[in-house]
Design a protein around this motif. Structure first.
Motif, mmCIF file in Angstrom:
data_model
loop_
_atom_site.group_PDB
_atom_site.id
_atom_site.type_symbol
_atom_site.label_atom_id
_atom_site.label_comp_id
_atom_site.label_asym_id
_atom_site.label_seq_id
_atom_site.Cartn_x
_atom_site.Cartn_y
_atom_site.Cartn_z
ATOM 1 N N GLN A 88 1.289 -0.988 0.221
ATOM 2 C CA GLN A 88 -0.009 0.019 -0.115
ATOM 3 C C GLN A 88 0.448 0.953 0.071
ATOM 4 O O GLN A 88 1.677 1.280 0.817
ATOM 5 C CB GLN A 88 -0.926 -0.202 1.397
ATOM 6 C CG GLN A 88 -1.627 -1.157 1.127
ATOM 7 C CD GLN A 88 -2.816 -2.126 0.353
ATOM 8 O OE1 GLN A 88 -3.180 -0.308 0.180
ATOM 9 N NE2 GLN A 88 -2.966 -2.747 -0.487
ATOM 10 N N PRO A 89 0.448 2.228 -1.012
ATOM 11 C CA PRO A 89 1.267 3.595 -0.914
ATOM 12 C C PRO A 89 1.193 4.045 0.965
ATOM 13 O O PRO A 89 0.021 4.166 1.335
ATOM 14 C CB PRO A 89 0.487 4.242 -1.846
ATOM 15 C CG PRO A 89 -0.657 4.049 -2.373
ATOM 16 C CD PRO A 89 -0.977 2.199 -1.720
ATOM 17 N N ASP A 90 2.694 5.547 0.674
ATOM 18 C CA ASP A 90 1.897 6.505 1.886
ATOM 19 C C ASP A 90 0.559 6.869 1.111
ATOM 20 O O ASP A 90 0.636 7.326 2.341
ATOM 21 C CB ASP A 90 3.247 6.719 1.980
ATOM 22 C CG ASP A 90 4.343 5.769 2.533
ATOM 23 O OD1 ASP A 90 3.864 4.862 3.213
ATOM 24 O OD2 ASP A 90 5.482 6.047 2.403
ATOM 25 N N ILE A 91 0.748 7.632 0.137
ATOM 26 C CA ILE A 91 -0.255 7.778 -0.709
ATOM 27 C C ILE A 91 -0.741 7.790 -1.812
ATOM 28 O O ILE A 91 -0.208 7.299 -2.361
ATOM 29 C CB ILE A 91 1.130 9.983 -0.453
ATOM 30 C CG1 ILE A 91 1.701 10.680 0.604
ATOM 31 C CG2 ILE A 91 -0.457 10.888 -1.228
ATOM 32 C CD1 ILE A 91 2.400 11.896 -0.127
ATOM 33 N N LEU A 92 -2.012 7.736 -1.162
ATOM 34 C CA LEU A 92 -2.605 7.068 -2.284
ATOM 35 C C LEU A 92 -3.715 8.436 -3.190
ATOM 36 O O LEU A 92 -4.242 8.855 -3.255
ATOM 37 C CB LEU A 92 -4.111 6.401 -1.013
ATOM 38 C CG LEU A 92 -4.870 6.123 -2.736
ATOM 39 C CD1 LEU A 92 -4.671 4.587 -2.794
ATOM 40 C CD2 LEU A 92 -6.612 5.112 -1.844
ATOM 41 N N VAL A 93 -3.043 7.381 -4.565
ATOM 42 C CA VAL A 93 -3.735 8.030 -5.654
ATOM 43 C C VAL A 93 -4.245 7.383 -6.609
ATOM 44 O O VAL A 93 -3.988 6.577 -7.276
ATOM 45 C CB VAL A 93 -2.965 8.819 -6.299
ATOM 46 C CG1 VAL A 93 -3.174 9.538 -7.733
ATOM 47 C CG2 VAL A 93 -1.995 9.798 -5.758
ATOM 48 N N GLU A 94 -5.400 7.241 -6.155
ATOM 49 C CA GLU A 94 -6.322 6.378 -7.474
ATOM 50 C C GLU A 94 -6.056 6.498 -9.008
ATOM 51 O O GLU A 94 -7.027 7.639 -8.843
ATOM 52 C CB GLU A 94 -7.416 5.348 -6.462
ATOM 53 C CG GLU A 94 -7.831 5.245 -5.376
ATOM 54 C CD GLU A 94 -9.218 5.557 -4.980
ATOM 55 O OE1 GLU A 94 -9.303 3.942 -4.322
ATOM 56 O OE2 GLU A 94 -9.902 6.178 -3.859
ATOM 57 N N ARG A 95 -6.432 5.443 -9.434
ATOM 58 C CA ARG A 95 -6.811 6.041 -11.136
ATOM 59 C C ARG A 95 -8.196 6.414 -11.082
ATOM 60 O O ARG A 95 -9.253 4.562 -10.493
ATOM 61 C CB ARG A 95 -6.492 4.715 -11.703
ATOM 62 C CG ARG A 95 -6.918 4.474 -13.117
ATOM 63 C CD ARG A 95 -6.980 4.011 -14.807
ATOM 64 N NE ARG A 95 -4.783 2.768 -14.575
ATOM 65 C CZ ARG A 95 -4.302 2.369 -14.865
ATOM 66 N NH1 ARG A 95 -5.618 1.633 -15.876
ATOM 67 N NH2 ARG A 95 -2.886 2.171 -14.470
ATOM 68 N N THR A 96 -8.936 6.984 -11.477
ATOM 69 C CA THR A 96 -10.265 7.373 -10.888
ATOM 70 C C THR A 96 -11.119 7.101 -13.056
ATOM 71 O O THR A 96 -9.666 7.850 -13.907
ATOM 72 C CB THR A 96 -11.139 8.545 -11.002
ATOM 73 O OG1 THR A 96 -10.194 9.549 -11.195
ATOM 74 C CG2 THR A 96 -10.647 8.349 -9.268
ATOM 75 N N LEU A 97 -11.809 7.513 -13.490
ATOM 76 C CA LEU A 97 -12.251 7.858 -14.894
ATOM 77 C C LEU A 97 -12.584 9.005 -14.242
ATOM 78 O O LEU A 97 -11.351 9.413 -16.420
ATOM 79 C CB LEU A 97 -13.427 7.686 -15.132
ATOM 80 C CG LEU A 97 -14.439 8.459 -16.285
ATOM 81 C CD1 LEU A 97 -14.154 6.427 -17.210
ATOM 82 C CD2 LEU A 97 -16.161 7.908 -16.188
ATOM 83 N N ASP A 98 -12.126 10.287 -13.996
ATOM 84 C CA ASP A 98 -12.054 11.575 -14.907
ATOM 85 C C ASP A 98 -10.324 11.820 -14.933
ATOM 86 O O ASP A 98 -9.824 12.014 -15.331
ATOM 87 C CB ASP A 98 -11.975 12.151 -13.240
ATOM 88 C CG ASP A 98 -14.083 12.423 -13.514
ATOM 89 O OD1 ASP A 98 -14.620 12.262 -14.351
ATOM 90 O OD2 ASP A 98 -14.024 12.452 -12.423
ATOM 91 N N ILE A 99 -9.384 10.943 -14.076
ATOM 92 C CA ILE A 99 -7.564 11.099 -14.296
ATOM 93 C C ILE A 99 -8.316 10.308 -16.071
ATOM 94 O O ILE A 99 -6.335 10.899 -16.408
ATOM 95 C CB ILE A 99 -6.831 10.100 -13.057
ATOM 96 C CG1 ILE A 99 -7.258 11.294 -12.272
ATOM 97 C CG2 ILE A 99 -5.604 10.050 -13.455
ATOM 98 C CD1 ILE A 99 -6.997 10.480 -10.701
ATOM 99 N N VAL A 100 -8.182 9.042 -16.106
ATOM 100 C CA VAL A 100 -8.193 8.777 -16.957
ATOM 101 C C VAL A 100 -8.648 9.733 -18.346
ATOM 102 O O VAL A 100 -7.649 9.473 -19.428
ATOM 103 C CB VAL A 100 -8.766 6.961 -17.253
ATOM 104 C CG1 VAL A 100 -8.736 6.508 -19.021
ATOM 105 C CG2 VAL A 100 -7.707 6.283 -16.173
#
Length: 463
Positions: free
Chosen positions: A427-439
């Motif tokens: 697990q990352p220390d800082i989570l940056v999830e891949r979301t639809l908006d990001i893609v």
């Protein structure tokens, strides 16, 4: 240092590295019943004795599954169907380092896909690219709602996931979306898509992309530069180092050749997002330049078999003095690593110790995860991104009838303190999830977040 030789597999695009038997030129159209049963039984035997993660699939009765698949494999009409059934059985083990591989070249006669690129985000199948000329008809950024009239989630769970070997749910979904449009070469697929502006439309696409040189209209996604190693300067004297694979010793030489320049950085970003693994010794060699202390690596255990002990253990209920051998009879005996794990020592007295952000994600696997285990105790390291692939270990390779192979993960790695990461991902220390908006945006939010935080850290430390 213990060297782990993990067979390379293409985790950046997750076609899960094909391993082929040597000298196989022609795949038989079908196998005899004896060959089919022999291959299935060989697989069952080696998994039963050597697989290191049965406790992570407690609901699985592997012997019963083996019996269920005997009539299934015998009913197959060709070699491709036979291997598909083996893949289906193997998927019940839920391990990314335990796989069935087709004979070389066989799948090209049975599998093709449309000229559409997909990415998974929030369990949605996002179209990130289409063949040029079709983008007005199939806009990049659209999501697939249904395939051949079946809702996408049901299609993936019923038609795709049952054949995927994955240690983690997020990689299962990632791989399923990647393979969602696979099918018979030349066949048509009916897709229902939702465009970025919210419109729903039906389209028909042909599975004919294999072997064609295709120019795509795409939303650019974060990716490696295609090289093993990359170094460049970002603003504010921040150095960027991409380690895109530990399968080739050349990455160590390339890192060393840039080390003097790297030491000029006030902050460092190390990108492991596209590193599918290889040899953990190369990971250890590189991190030895970035530490001021000894770094313990993963510890491991492997199933242990001693025939006489197994025989004695079967009598443990009758003879109390044989109780110590019971685990052998129950398949629960382990051989442990002899010490606390391999240790990486600092390479130099003047190693480069600056705030360091490590970018990780779903394509960070195997020896790249071992790199993160080494780095776990370093206060100047911060991980940013998504959970990693969640699979490492030492596979054994066995040939199958017809020219394919299978591999079985025989070794179970954990953090030095026993924490598990296989089956979960780091697990990352800082989570940056891949979301639809990001893609849809095409932005590299993971790199952006690391740069912003690192710049702030450098500025604060200078005050």
């Amino acid at each position: 240092m213990l060297k782990k030789f993990i067979l390379a597999f293409s985790l950046a695009t997750f076609s899960a590295g094909i391993v082929f038997a040597k000298g196989i030129n022609k795949v038989p159209e079908n196998l005899s019943d004896a060959e089919k049963l022999n291959g299935l039984s060989l697989y069952w035997k080696e998994v039963s004795y050597n697989f290191a993660f049965f406790d992570q699939v407690p609901e699985l009765d592997f012997d019963t599954k083996y019996q269920e698949f005997i009539p299934r494999v015998l009913a197959t009409q060709n070699t491709y169907e036979y291997y598909r059934e083996l893949k289906r059985l193997n998927a019940f083990l839920q391990d990314g380092h335990t796989n069935i591989y087709y004979p070389k070249g066989m799948s090209s006669s049975y599998v093709d896909w449309p000229a559409i690129r997909l990415a998974e985000a929030g369990r949605k199948a996002v179209i990130t690219g289409v063949e040029k000329g079709l983008e007005s008809h199939i806009p990049p950024g659209s999501i697939i709602v249904a395939i051949n009239g079946q809702p996408i989630e049901a299609h993936l769970k019923e038609q795709v996931m049952p054949y995927i070997a994955s240690s983690t749910q997020h990689i299962l979904w990632n791989t399923a979306v990647r393979d969602a449009l696979d099918g018979k070469p030349g066949s048509m697929a009916q897709l229902t898509i939702e465009t970025p502006d919210g419109a729903t439309k039906s389209i028909e696409v042909k599975r004919d992309a294999r072997g064609r040189k295709i120019e795509y209209a795409s939303i650019k996604q974060p990716a490696s530069n295609g090289e093993l190693f990359e170094f460049k300067w970002l603003e504010n004297d921040i150095g960027y180092v991409a380690l895109n694979g530990f399968h080739d010793e050349a990455i160590v030489a390339q890192f060393k050749s840039h080390y003097d320049e790297i030491t000029k950085s006030k902050g460092l970003i190390i990108d492991l997002r596209f590193n599918g693994g290889g040899n953990s010794a190369y990971a250890g060699e590189i991190i030895s330049y970035l530490t001021d202390r000894d770094l313990p690596g993963s510890v491991w255990k492997t199933p242990k078999h001693v025939a006489a002990y197994k025989a004695w253990g079967s009598f443990a209920d009758q003879f109390e003095d044989l109780e110590e051998y019971r685990p052998y009879a129950e398949g629960a005996s382990w051989e442990f690593s002899e010490d606390s794990g391999d240790i990486v020592e600092p390479k130099l007295d003047s190693n480069h110790i600056v705030p360091t952000y490590v970018l990780i994600g779903r394509n960070t696997a195997s020896a790249a995860e071992d790199f993160l285990v080494y780095a776990d105790s370093l206060e100047h390291f911060t991980t940013v991104g998504e959970p990693t692939y969640g699979s490492t270990g030492q596979p054994m390779i066995v040939d199958l009838p017809g020219g394919g192979t299978f591999r079985v993960c025989t070794k179970r790695d954990t953090y030095p303190d026993g924490r598990e990461f296989v089956g979960y991902g780091i697990q990352p220390d800082i989570l940056v999830e891949r979301t639809l908006d990001i893609v849809r945006s095409g932005e590299d939010r993971v790199l952006d977040r690391a740069f912003i935080d690192l710049k702030s850290t450098i500025t604060s430390s200078a005050l």
